[in-house]
Scaffold this motif. Structure first.
Motif, mmCIF file in Angstrom:
data_model
loop_
_atom_site.group_PDB
_atom_site.id
_atom_site.type_symbol
_atom_site.label_atom_id
_atom_site.label_comp_id
_atom_site.label_asym_id
_atom_site.label_seq_id
_atom_site.Cartn_x
_atom_site.Cartn_y
_atom_site.Cartn_z
ATOM 1 N N ALA A 261 0.855 -1.198 0.000
ATOM 2 C CA ALA A 261 0.000 0.000 0.000
ATOM 3 C C ALA A 261 0.888 1.245 0.000
ATOM 4 O O ALA A 261 0.577 2.237 0.655
ATOM 5 C CB ALA A 261 -0.941 -0.017 1.201
ATOM 6 N N VAL A 262 2.005 1.146 -0.716
ATOM 7 C CA VAL A 262 2.950 2.275 -0.811
ATOM 8 C C VAL A 262 3.022 2.781 -2.254
ATOM 9 O O VAL A 262 2.758 3.950 -2.530
ATOM 10 C CB VAL A 262 4.359 1.874 -0.325
ATOM 11 C CG1 VAL A 262 5.335 3.047 -0.468
ATOM 12 C CG2 VAL A 262 4.319 1.391 1.116
ATOM 13 N N GLY A 263 3.406 1.887 -3.168
ATOM 14 C CA GLY A 263 3.475 2.285 -4.570
ATOM 15 C C GLY A 263 4.829 2.823 -4.988
ATOM 16 O O GLY A 263 5.850 2.574 -4.343
ATOM 17 N N PRO A 266 8.248 5.179 -2.619
ATOM 18 C CA PRO A 266 8.601 4.883 -1.223
ATOM 19 C C PRO A 266 9.676 5.858 -0.734
ATOM 20 O O PRO A 266 10.323 6.517 -1.548
ATOM 21 C CB PRO A 266 9.172 3.468 -1.309
ATOM 22 C CG PRO A 266 9.749 3.383 -2.684
ATOM 23 C CD PRO A 266 8.844 4.216 -3.551
ATOM 24 N N HIS A 267 9.857 5.918 0.579
ATOM 25 C CA HIS A 267 11.026 6.653 1.105
ATOM 26 C C HIS A 267 12.273 5.991 0.549
ATOM 27 O O HIS A 267 12.315 4.770 0.394
ATOM 28 C CB HIS A 267 11.099 6.489 2.632
ATOM 29 C CG HIS A 267 10.096 7.288 3.378
ATOM 30 N ND1 HIS A 267 10.408 8.453 4.018
ATOM 31 C CD2 HIS A 267 8.777 7.077 3.598
ATOM 32 C CE1 HIS A 267 9.328 8.938 4.600
ATOM 33 N NE2 HIS A 267 8.319 8.120 4.353
ATOM 34 N N THR A 268 13.291 6.769 0.319
ATOM 35 C CA THR A 268 14.568 6.168 -0.057
ATOM 36 C C THR A 268 15.255 5.746 1.236
ATOM 37 O O THR A 268 15.411 6.549 2.153
ATOM 38 C CB THR A 268 15.443 7.180 -0.807
ATOM 39 O OG1 THR A 268 14.697 7.651 -1.924
ATOM 40 C CG2 THR A 268 16.727 6.539 -1.312
ATOM 41 N N GLY A 310 -0.659 -0.254 -4.216
ATOM 42 C CA GLY A 310 0.154 0.939 -4.450
ATOM 43 C C GLY A 310 0.293 1.082 -5.962
ATOM 44 O O GLY A 310 0.412 0.082 -6.672
ATOM 45 N N VAL A 311 0.267 2.315 -6.451
ATOM 46 C CA VAL A 311 0.236 2.526 -7.901
ATOM 47 C C VAL A 311 1.643 2.585 -8.505
ATOM 48 O O VAL A 311 2.542 3.204 -7.939
ATOM 49 C CB VAL A 311 -0.551 3.821 -8.226
ATOM 50 C CG1 VAL A 311 -0.279 4.294 -9.648
ATOM 51 C CG2 VAL A 311 -2.050 3.582 -8.045
ATOM 52 N N TYR A 312 1.803 1.931 -9.658
ATOM 53 C CA TYR A 312 3.024 1.994 -10.466
ATOM 54 C C TYR A 312 2.639 2.445 -11.864
ATOM 55 O O TYR A 312 1.493 2.273 -12.289
ATOM 56 C CB TYR A 312 3.723 0.622 -10.496
ATOM 57 C CG TYR A 312 4.216 0.247 -9.121
ATOM 58 C CD1 TYR A 312 5.458 0.685 -8.668
ATOM 59 C CD2 TYR A 312 3.411 -0.468 -8.237
ATOM 60 C CE1 TYR A 312 5.898 0.396 -7.378
ATOM 61 C CE2 TYR A 312 3.829 -0.757 -6.947
ATOM 62 C CZ TYR A 312 5.079 -0.321 -6.528
ATOM 63 O OH TYR A 312 5.498 -0.593 -5.247
HETATM 64 P P1 NAD Z 1 0.286 7.887 1.437
HETATM 65 O O1 NAD Z 1 1.344 8.483 0.597
HETATM 66 O O2 NAD Z 1 -0.405 8.739 2.433
HETATM 67 O O3 NAD Z 1 0.850 6.610 2.208
HETATM 68 C C1 NAD Z 1 1.983 5.889 1.839
HETATM 69 C C2 NAD Z 1 2.669 5.430 3.122
HETATM 70 O O4 NAD Z 1 3.752 4.556 2.773
HETATM 71 C C3 NAD Z 1 3.270 6.581 3.934
HETATM 72 O O5 NAD Z 1 2.766 6.561 5.241
HETATM 73 C C4 NAD Z 1 4.773 6.286 3.892
HETATM 74 O O6 NAD Z 1 5.450 6.694 5.054
HETATM 75 C C5 NAD Z 1 4.803 4.786 3.690
HETATM 76 N N1 NAD Z 1 6.054 4.249 3.147
HETATM 77 C C6 NAD Z 1 6.966 4.863 2.351
HETATM 78 N N2 NAD Z 1 7.987 4.035 2.073
HETATM 79 C C7 NAD Z 1 7.718 2.861 2.704
HETATM 80 C C8 NAD Z 1 8.414 1.621 2.816
HETATM 81 N N3 NAD Z 1 9.584 1.414 2.203
HETATM 82 N N4 NAD Z 1 7.841 0.631 3.547
HETATM 83 C C9 NAD Z 1 6.662 0.833 4.189
HETATM 84 N N5 NAD Z 1 5.969 2.002 4.123
HETATM 85 C C10 NAD Z 1 6.490 2.988 3.383
HETATM 86 O O7 NAD Z 1 -0.762 7.305 0.389
HETATM 87 P P2 NAD Z 1 -2.161 6.480 0.462
HETATM 88 O O8 NAD Z 1 -3.270 7.415 0.185
HETATM 89 O O9 NAD Z 1 -2.236 5.617 1.656
HETATM 90 O O10 NAD Z 1 -1.977 5.593 -0.863
HETATM 91 C C11 NAD Z 1 -1.015 4.551 -0.882
HETATM 92 C C12 NAD Z 1 -0.807 4.026 -2.302
HETATM 93 O O11 NAD Z 1 -2.028 3.470 -2.787
HETATM 94 C C13 NAD Z 1 -0.407 5.094 -3.324
HETATM 95 O O12 NAD Z 1 0.531 4.556 -4.227
HETATM 96 C C14 NAD Z 1 -1.689 5.366 -4.074
HETATM 97 O O13 NAD Z 1 -1.443 5.817 -5.389
HETATM 98 C C15 NAD Z 1 -2.286 3.982 -4.082
HETATM 99 N N6 NAD Z 1 -3.745 3.917 -4.345
HETATM 100 C C16 NAD Z 1 -4.153 2.935 -5.172
HETATM 101 C C17 NAD Z 1 -5.486 2.764 -5.452
HETATM 102 C C18 NAD Z 1 -5.933 1.645 -6.337
HETATM 103 O O14 NAD Z 1 -7.044 1.664 -6.834
HETATM 104 N N7 NAD Z 1 -5.110 0.634 -6.534
HETATM 105 C C19 NAD Z 1 -6.427 3.617 -4.865
HETATM 106 C C20 NAD Z 1 -5.977 4.605 -3.968
HETATM 107 C C21 NAD Z 1 -4.618 4.747 -3.711
#
Ligand code: NAD
Ligand code: ZN
Ligand code: ZN
Length: 390
Positions: A261-263, A266-268, A310-312
Motif C-alpha cells: 500500500a505504498v506504490g 517509497p522513502h529512499t 500501491g500505484v506503479y
Molecule cells: P500515502 O502516501 O499517504 O501513504 C503511503 C505510506 O507509505 C506513507 O505513510 C509512507 O510513510 C509509507 N512508506 C513509504 N515508504 C515505505 C516503505 N519502504 N515501507 C513501508 N511504508 C512505506 O498514500 P495512500 O493514500 O495511503 O496511498 C497509498 C498508495 O495506494 C499510493 O501509491 C496510491 O497511489 C495507491 N492507491 C491505489 C489505489 C488503487 O485503486 N489501486 C487507490 C488509492 C490509492
C-alpha cells in the motif's frame, strides 16, 4: 467555479475555471460537499504521472448533491440526491463492466490510444488523472461533471454524514480489495507496507476478514500508532530490518500474504536497491521505484499472495521473479473497481462495523488545498488524511 488546478511539480493553484455542463444524456452535475486528497494525487503533485496538462483540475475522492441530470440518467438520479462518486468511470455495459471489472471499462477512456501504447490495453478513465486516462476534470472543485451517472454514483442513505461515506469513493474499497486479494483464512498473518490512509483500511479490512495477525510497516510515528490502535503489530522500516523481523514473527516461514500500500514513491532507505531506484528515476533510466514489491516478494511465504494496490506507472526493474515462480507466489493487483465493492461495503458502515472517519486529521476549505498538498506529502504535523469543503 473555483477548483484546485495542477500547474507542474509541487504547483497546485486555487483558480477560477469554467462551470461543468451536461455533455451527454447520461451525465449528471454535482455540487461538491466534500472531497479529499489521495496518495495517488501525490504522484501527480510530485510530477511522476505523464500526460498532465497545466491547468488540469484534479481530485477523485468526491461527493456532493446532484444539481443537474441528463435525460438518460434521470431514472437513477434526481436533483437533490446526495451521492458518493467512485473514482473509476465506467459505462456499466461493456465486456468488463458486465463482469464487475469496472476499472477495466473499455468505453470510458477517450484517450485509449495513448494508454494502449504504454500498457498494451487501456483501463477505464479516471477523474482528475491525466490525459492518459481520459483527461476528466476532477472533484477538488465546487462542481463536477459525472459521466455515466446512471452507473457510478452511490446514493447516500439518510442519516449518514459526509465523513462517514466519503471514502467509499476510493480508499476504503481499495484497502478492502487489498485484503480480499489475500484470500484470508482464519488466523493468517498479513504483512502490510504503508500505513497511509489506504494501508489503514487494508489493516482494518484484514482484521474484519479474520486475519490472526497483521504486521504493519511504516516509519511515520502517528501512522504506526493508528495502525496499532486498529490491532496491528508494527515495524519501522527505518529502524527494523523488515525481512528479519517478519522471519522472526513467522517462525522463518514468511507472511501468508503481503500487501503493498505504498506504490512507486517509497522513502529512499539505505538499502542498495532503493538507492539504485532513486538514481535511475532521477536520470530517466527507470520509470518506477519498486523497492516495496521486491521486499514484499521476499517476505511472502511459499505459495502466499502478494497483493499490490500501491500505484506503479511503467516498467519495473529487478523484480525477483525467480523467487516468485520457484515458490509459487500469487500476484493480485488492480485499480479498484469501486462500483463492484459498494453494495458490500455500505452495509459495513451502516452496521457500525467500520468507521471511515478515523483517518481524518485535517478538515479545511478547498482554497487551503495548495498548502494541504504540501502538508500531506511531507506528512507534517500528524497529517494523515485531508478532507476539504468548497
Ligand atoms: P500515502 O502516501 O499517504 O501513504 C503511503 C505510506 O507509505 C506513507 O505513510 C509512507 O510513510 C509509507 N512508506 C513509504 N515508504 C515505505 C516503505 N519502504 N515501507 C513501508 N511504508 C512505506 O498514500 P495512500 O493514500 O495511503 O496511498 C497509498 C498508495 O495506494 C499510493 O501509491 C496510491 O497511489 C495507491 N492507491 C491505489 C489505489 C488503487 O485503486 N489501486 C487507490 C488509492 C490509492
Ligand atoms: Zn485515489
Ligand atoms: Zn464499461
Amino acid at each position: 467555479m473555483k477548483a484546485l488546478c495542477w500547474h507542474g511539480k509541487s504547483d497546485m493553484r486555487y483558480e477560477t475555471v469554467p462551470d461543468p455542463k451536461i455533455q451527454d444524456p447520461r451525465d449528471a452535475i454535482i455540487k461538491v460537499t466534500a472531497c479529499a486528497i489521495c496518495g495517488s494525487d501525490l504522484h501527480i503533485f510530485n510530477g511522476v504521472i505523464p500526460e498532465m496538462e497545466s491547468g488540469d483540475v484534479i481530485g477523485h475522492e468526491t461527493m456532493g448533491e446532484v444539481v443537474d441530470v441528463g435525460s438518460a440518467a434521470s431514472h437513477k438520479l434526481k436533483v437533490g440526491d446526495r451521492v458518493v462518486v467512485p473514482f473509476t468511470i465506467a459505462c456499466g455495459e461493456c465486456f468488463f463492466c458486465k463482469r464487475g471489472q469496472f476499472s477495466g471499462c473499455e468505453r470510458s477512456n477517450p484517450d485509449k490510444a495513448k494508454a494502449e501504447k504504454l500498457w498494451g490495453h487501456s483501463p477505464a478513465g479516471l477523474f482528475g488523472y491525466s490525459h492518459l486516462l481520459g483527461g476528466y476534470p476532477g472533484g477538488q472543485a465546487e462542481y463536477m461533471r459525472v459521466p455515466f451517472a446512471d452507473v457510478g454514483p452511490l446514493k447516500v442513505p439518510d442519516g449518514l454524514s459526509d465523513e462517514q461515506v466519503l471514502f467509499l469513493s476510493d480508499i476504503f474499497p481499495t484497502g478492502y480489495m487489498a485484503a480480499e486479494f489475500c484470500n484470508i483464512q482464519n488466523g493468517d498473518t498479513i504483512a502490510i507496507w504503508g500505513c497511509g490512509p489506504v494501508g489503514q483500511f487494508a489493516i482494518r479490512s484484514a482484521i474484519l476478514m479474520g486475519a490472526g495477525r497483521v504486521i504493519a510497516i511504516d516509519t511515520v510515528p502517528e501512522r504506526l500508532e493508528m495502525a496499532k490502535a486498529a490491532g496491528a503489530e508494527t515495524l519501522d522500516f527505518m529502524k527494523d530490518d523488515v525481512y528479519e523481523r517478519i522471519q522472526e514473527l513467522t517462525h522463518g516461514r514468511g507472511a501468508d500474504a503481503c500487501i503493498d500500500a505504498v506504490g512507486t514513491e517509497p522513502h529512499t532507505t539505505a538499502s542498495f536497491d532503493s538507492v539504485v531506484d532513486r538514481l535511475k528515476v532521477a536520470t530517466f533510466m527507470g520509470t518506477d521505484r519498486p523497492h516495496v514489491v521486491r521486499q514484499a516478494i521476499h517476505c511472502c511465504r511459499n505459495f502466499g499472495t502478494v497483493s499490490i494496490v500501491g500505484v506503479y506507472g511503467g516498467y519495473l526493474d529487478k523484480i525477483p521473479f525467480g523467487s516468485a515462480i520457484n515458490r509459487g507466489l500469487t500476484f493480485r493487483m488492480a485499480q479498484t473497481p469501486v462500483q463492484h465493492y459498494l453494495p458490500k461495503l455500505l452495509p459495513l458502515i451502516e452496521e457500525d462495523k467500520i468507521d471511515l472517519s478515523v483517518v481524518i486529521t485535517d478538515r479545511a476549505r478547498l482554497e487551503d488545498g495548495p498548502e494541504l498538498y504540501k502538508k500531506f506529502r511531507d506528512r507534517k504535523d500528524g497529517c494523515i488524511k485531508v478532507v476539504m469543503k468548497p
